[in-house]
Design a protein around this motif. Structure first.
Motif, PDB file in Angstrom:
ATOM      1  N   THR A  91       0.844  -1.201   0.000  1.00  0.00           N
ATOM      2  CA  THR A  91       0.000   0.000   0.000  1.00  0.00           C
ATOM      3  C   THR A  91       0.876   1.246   0.000  1.00  0.00           C
ATOM      4  O   THR A  91       1.860   1.313   0.746  1.00  0.00           O
ATOM      5  CB  THR A  91      -0.918   0.016   1.234  1.00  0.00           C
ATOM      6  N   LYS A  92       0.526   2.226  -0.854  1.00  0.00           N
ATOM      7  CA  LYS A  92       1.253   3.492  -0.899  1.00  0.00           C
ATOM      8  C   LYS A  92       0.265   4.637  -1.136  1.00  0.00           C
ATOM      9  O   LYS A  92      -0.659   4.505  -1.953  1.00  0.00           O
ATOM     10  CB  LYS A  92       2.297   3.503  -2.014  1.00  0.00           C
ATOM     11  N   PRO A  93       0.478   5.788  -0.440  1.00  0.00           N
ATOM     12  CA  PRO A  93      -0.349   6.975  -0.737  1.00  0.00           C
ATOM     13  C   PRO A  93       0.243   7.752  -1.914  1.00  0.00           C
ATOM     14  O   PRO A  93       1.445   7.675  -2.191  1.00  0.00           O
ATOM     15  CB  PRO A  93      -0.240   7.779   0.559  1.00  0.00           C
ATOM     16  N   VAL A  94      -0.610   8.478  -2.618  1.00  0.00           N
ATOM     17  CA  VAL A  94      -0.141   9.288  -3.733  1.00  0.00           C
ATOM     18  C   VAL A  94      -1.087  10.464  -3.921  1.00  0.00           C
ATOM     19  O   VAL A  94      -2.287  10.360  -3.701  1.00  0.00           O
ATOM     20  CB  VAL A  94      -0.049   8.444  -5.032  1.00  0.00           C
ATOM     21  N   SER A  95      -0.509  11.605  -4.322  1.00  0.00           N
ATOM     22  CA  SER A  95      -1.298  12.796  -4.652  1.00  0.00           C
ATOM     23  C   SER A  95      -0.981  13.194  -6.076  1.00  0.00           C
ATOM     24  O   SER A  95       0.188  13.244  -6.472  1.00  0.00           O
ATOM     25  CB  SER A  95      -0.967  13.950  -3.700  1.00  0.00           C
ATOM     26  N   VAL A  96      -2.007  13.442  -6.863  1.00  0.00           N
ATOM     27  CA  VAL A  96      -1.810  13.868  -8.252  1.00  0.00           C
ATOM     28  C   VAL A  96      -2.673  15.091  -8.534  1.00  0.00           C
ATOM     29  O   VAL A  96      -3.809  15.199  -8.076  1.00  0.00           O
ATOM     30  CB  VAL A  96      -2.162  12.741  -9.245  1.00  0.00           C
ATOM     31  N   THR A  97      -2.090  16.036  -9.240  1.00  0.00           N
ATOM     32  CA  THR A  97      -2.826  17.242  -9.642  1.00  0.00           C
ATOM     33  C   THR A  97      -3.317  17.085 -11.073  1.00  0.00           C
ATOM     34  O   THR A  97      -2.922  16.165 -11.788  1.00  0.00           O
ATOM     35  CB  THR A  97      -1.913  18.473  -9.537  1.00  0.00           C
ATOM     36  N   ALA A  98      -4.174  17.982 -11.491  1.00  0.00           N
ATOM     37  CA  ALA A  98      -4.757  17.925 -12.831  1.00  0.00           C
ATOM     38  C   ALA A  98      -3.667  17.965 -13.889  1.00  0.00           C
ATOM     39  O   ALA A  98      -2.753  18.795 -13.826  1.00  0.00           O
ATOM     40  CB  ALA A  98      -5.733  19.076 -13.021  1.00  0.00           C
ATOM     41  N   GLY A  99      -3.759  17.015 -14.835  1.00  0.00           N
ATOM     42  CA  GLY A  99      -2.810  16.939 -15.932  1.00  0.00           C
ATOM     43  C   GLY A  99      -1.501  16.267 -15.571  1.00  0.00           C
ATOM     44  O   GLY A  99      -0.629  16.108 -16.420  1.00  0.00           O
ATOM     45  N   GLU A 100      -1.339  15.841 -14.321  1.00  0.00           N
ATOM     46  CA  GLU A 100      -0.075  15.252 -13.871  1.00  0.00           C
ATOM     47  C   GLU A 100      -0.082  13.735 -14.086  1.00  0.00           C
ATOM     48  O   GLU A 100      -1.121  13.084 -14.030  1.00  0.00           O
ATOM     49  CB  GLU A 100       0.136  15.541 -12.385  1.00  0.00           C
TER      50      GLU A 100
END
Length: 909
Positions: A91-100
């Motif tokens: 399990t890993k957390p991740v944050s992504v922004t628009a277009g990324e």
């Protein structure tokens, strides 16, 4: 005209406006999109087929053949889960922004089977073996791929200590369909599921003197190994959960879902004696259908040539006078007419078979909360086995004009196995629903070749169609379940099943059974009647032809309650009704207590039952059996027959009833060491068996049927089985590689505790009804213990695996040798001795070395039974049937193949 132009103009303006709004919204939506990509691997390379999902959503995908994956999502914060069977979930957390595009790689570590979620034995959400109330074995994809065996029954035989299945020899159709048992019970006391749906039985009833005599089981080898993802084996009585037959346990075969690669396997193997050449080819691949649907397809071909371990024949051939016979053998050069080397006149060891299978497995989502699923396939097998040699001096069964030197008759089988399951499952108002229908059909046809019907004399054909059998099963299921947050978690499940069965006996061609009234002159100058019917397998007669149906309906309720964080209690009840023998109510109570986070205690108490199979109720036939060196035509008469009802007063069959107790521990002693240990006790009342042969005193009754003996199916015995299953698994990183070791064992004892009264007419004839050989077949024809160990080391591109299987002793007991007066001279020692024999424990060792090229090709060189171990030889000359049988055909631990070496090529494209 002006009005029309204005309308068009207005329409164009509206269209442009809606198009603008659509493009604007699409632009906003596109600007909010993001992507997560990465690679899934273990320490040795990429892992295709791993499941990647977003926690708290139904968004998921799988890694491709290179281990790569892509998730298209909206921008935000997420937790990514990656799971693969027999690996620890990452399990890993991740944050992504628009277009990324975020790159998130995972390297999975191998885990224990005890950590894997299992669906068998519970209708709640799958949980690990540390949380179950009953023992479950998991046969992983790696176990199946690395096995040196290629037939499913043999794979399980060498991986699961409580499972037993070996090739049989000189036993008619049983040479081509291996009987399989679990926990020392019968083949008909295992329930087999495929993707959780009931699998049909074979149409073959085992009537010869093998393990499982009088029973009908599932043909495991009709299921292509290449289609299997993993196997779950519930080692506990489970008839209240799954219905009739699950007295010994349940085996659930879970099919592949992969769509990432084309898996191709080729293999060739040969014994060190130069016979038994086996070739194997398979291909498995899948397609994505729509966004989340799939279909997985498997093709498999297996060709197994016979191997022969017969001894040199030392009996008479042309004349009962040994001196005269020796002269005639030399004059006729008898052994030069034989297809085998030396003085071998029989083929004893393993029949030749050719097997072709196609199967499929798929799912199509219908909505966000429901899907349509299906699986099935077809298996076709051709088999060829031999019977006892018919010598020219046996003029009652040999036509000398056709076979002046006698003949070795052949049994040819055509076996077709078809299955399909269709169903819908989904969620409605927080209830999980599953409705399915399953159809299974098995047919078996016999052809006798290189034989004659002696009663037809010189007009007899040499090849006969002797008839066959078919069995059909239609099963409809409705399963409903729901989880509640009450206490520490409650799951309620209930459902119903409707099953319709059909059993058919098909008559052979006329010449295969006809009595042509041909006669011969015996040694005393008396005219005698030649034996009617095709030698080795007389044709099924029209009066024995039948088609019988049976219906069964049942309902169950299943409740699981977590009363605390440590305690889980389960109760199941089932009511099952048959149209032919009535209804049965059964139940099960079980529980699990977590002593610590890594130590578990479980306990179970239940009742069970097994309905008489249609085969056991209606089978009737005339077979040729060798009894103490003499050929006897034996009639098996069913419960409907006048012989059973009026002459012998045999009672109607009733279901077997059982009581079960199970207690055990499972847990982890350390992060890299796990164990399970389970004790079980099973009492079975009114167990259905095939009786002994009634002959003396019944000649007048049996004469119209042209048989010398009669036998029946009866509820003749009560048995008790106690046993212990233990398993230890260890893994660790050593150097640049991974070391894995497992040790598992089963110790059991079955006892016939009572012979039941099945007919007032037969009182006092218990020794014939179920003799000491029959009792020993139940008690000691299977190893009293078996220990399996597998050690492997995987480093760089290499893997070495060493397997050892230690088989406990088995016993053969002669039916007549209970008293010394019946002992006969042993020509090996010259003494008067009993024909009983105990065959000692044996250790069989397998070894394999694998190398992987460029992650897509794996080649393995290996050997099974590399030290060429055989069972003990017969110690009494009378058991060898004039030297033919070096090893026992009645009781077997692992067969008589000897050393076998193979090369295997695996491609992942």
């Amino acid at each position: 005209m002006l009005k029309l132009d204005n309308s068009v103009t207005s329409l164009n303006k509206n269209s442009l406006f809606f198009l603008f709004v659509l493009l604007f919204n699409f632009s906003l939506f596109s600007q909010n999109k993001a992507k997560i990509t990465g690679k899934i691997s273990d320490q040795f390379g990429s892992l295709p087929g791993a499941k990647i999902s977003i926690q708290g959503s139904n968004i998921s995908t799988t890694s491709d053949v290179n281990g790569d994956y892509t998730l298209n999502i909206e921008a935000g914060d997420f937790v990514i889960n990656v799971a693969f069977i027999m690996y620890k979930t990452a399990t890993k957390p991740v944050s992504v922004t628009a277009g990324e595009e975020a790159i998130l790689d995972f390297t999975l570590e191998t885990g224990f089977s005890i950590d894997q979620p299992v669906s068998l034995g519970s209708r709640a959400k799958p949980s690990s073996l540390l949380k179950t109330t009953a023992p479950v074995d998991i046969i992983s994809p790696q176990d199946i791929t690395n096995s040196p065996q290629i037939e499913l029954s043999h794979i399980l035989h060498y991986l699961v200590p409580s499972f037993h299945s070996t090739n049989q020899t000189i036993s008619d159709g049983t040479d081509h369909i291996d009987p399989a048992t679990l926990r020392g019970l019968g083949p008909d006391q295992i329930l087999v599921l495929v993707n959780g749906k009931r699998r049909h039985n074979s149409s073959l009833l085992n009537v010869n003197g093998t393990v499982g005599k009088g029973t009908v089981g599932t043909d495991f080898n009709a299921i292509p190994v290449a289609s299997i993802e993993r196997i779950e084996i519930l080692r506990d009585g489970a008839t209240s959960q799954y219905g009739s037959d699950a007295i010994a346990g349940v085996i659930n075969i879970i099919l592949k879902k992969q769509t990432q690669s084309i898996d191709v396997q080729g293999r060739a193997e040969l014994t060190t004696k130069g016979d038994g050449l086996t070739t194997y080819f398979s291909a498995n691949f899948g397609f994505v259908v729509g966004k989340k649907g799939f279909i997985n397809i498997t093709g498999e071909y297996r060709n197994r040539e016979a191997y022969n371990r017969a001894g040199d024949y030392n009996g008479v051939v042309y004349s009962e006078d040994p001196e005269e016979d020796a002269i005639l053998i030399a004059e006729n050069n008898f052994y030069s007419h034989n297809e085998y080397s030396g003085k071998r006149v029989m083929e004893i060891g393993n029949a030749s078979t050719q097997n072709l299978a196609l199967s499929f497995n798929g799912e199509f989502p219908i909505s966000n909360n429901s899907l349509f699923y299906f699986h099935g396939g077809r298996n076709y097998r051709e088999g060829k086995s031999k019977g006892f040699y018919r010598f020219p001096n046996e003029i009652d069964r040999v036509v000398p004009e056709l076979f002046p030197n006698g003949f070795s008759p052949e049994i040819l089988t055509d076996i077709q196995d078809d299955a399909i399951s269709l169903g819908f499952k989904g969620e409605k108002n927080n209830w999980n629903l599953d409705f399915s229908h399953t159809i299974g059909i098995n047919t078996l046809d016999y052809t006798v070749n290189n034989s004659n019907n002696a009663s037809l004399g010189i007009t007899s054909p040499r090849t006969f169609y002797s008839g066959g059998f078919s069995y059909k099963q239609n099963t409809s299921n409705l399963d409903v379940s729901r989880a509640y947050d009450w206490l520490y978690g409650v799951n309620i499940a209930f459902g119903a099943e409707l099953r319709v069965e059909n059993y058919n006996i098909i008559a052979g061609e006329e010449d295969s059974y006809l009595d042509g009234n041909n006669t011969y002159i015996d040694s005393d100058g008396i005219e005698q009647q030649s034996i009617a019917g095709a030698q080795v397998f007389p044709g099924i007669q029209p009066e024995n032809e039948l088609s019988r149906f049976r219906t069964n309906s049942s309902g169950y309720i299943d409740v699981e309650v977590n009363t605390s964080k440590e305690t889980l209690l389960k109760a199941t009840a089932r009511y099952e009704a048959y149209n032919d023998f009535g209804a049965q109510f059964i139940w099960k109570l079980s529980g699990r207590y977590k002593i610590t986070e890594d130590l578990n205690f479980r306990l179970g108490l239940s009742t069970g039952f097994r309905a008489p199979s249609l085969h056991q109720v209606y089978f009737q036939n005339i077979s040729t059996q060798f009894i103490n060196g003499d050929i006897v035509q034996v009639g098996t008469f069913n419960n409907e027959s006048a012989v059973a009802k009026e002459a012998f007063h045999i009672k109607d069959l009733k279901p077997e009833l059982s009581n079960h107790f199970n207690a055990g521990f499972s847990g982890k002693l350390a992060e890299n060491l796990s164990f399970t240990a389970d004790y079980y006790s099973i009492k079975i009342k009114d167990r259905i068996v095939l009786s002994g042969r009634f002959d003396e005193g019944y000649e007048e009754t049996l004469a119209p049927f042209n048989v010398g003996a009669a036998q029946f199916f009866t509820n003749a015995i009560d048995t008790k089985t106690i046993g212990l299953d233990v398993a230890v698994h260890y893994k660790n990183k050593i150097g640049n590689g991974e070391f894995n070791a497992s040790l598992a064992g089963n110790l059991k004892q079955t006892e016939v505790i009572q012979l039941n009264k099945v007919s007032d007419f037969l009182e006092g004839q218990e020794s014939t009804l179920f003799n000491r050989e029959d009792i020993a077949r139940v008690e000691s024809a299977q190893p009293n213990y078996k220990v399996n160990s597998i050690i492997s080391y995987h480093f760089d591109k290499y893997k070495i695996q060493l397997g050892n299987t230690f088989f406990g002793k088995v016993e053969y007991v002669h039916p007549d040798d209970g008293i010394q007066e019946n002992w006969v001279v042993n020509e090996f020692s010259g003494n008067l001795e009993s024909r009983d024999q105990t065959f000692s424990s044996k250790l069989v060792t397998d070894l394999a070395l694998s190398y992987t090229f460029e992650k897509i090709c794996n080649i393995t060189l290996g050997g099974t039974n590399i030290f060429n171990v055989y069972p003990d030889k017969h110690a009494h000359s009378a058991n060898t049937e004039n030297g033919n049988f070096i090893y026992s055909r009645r009781v077997q631990q692992f067969g008589v193949k000897g050393s076998n070496y193979y090369i295997r090529l695996l491609l992942k494209l």
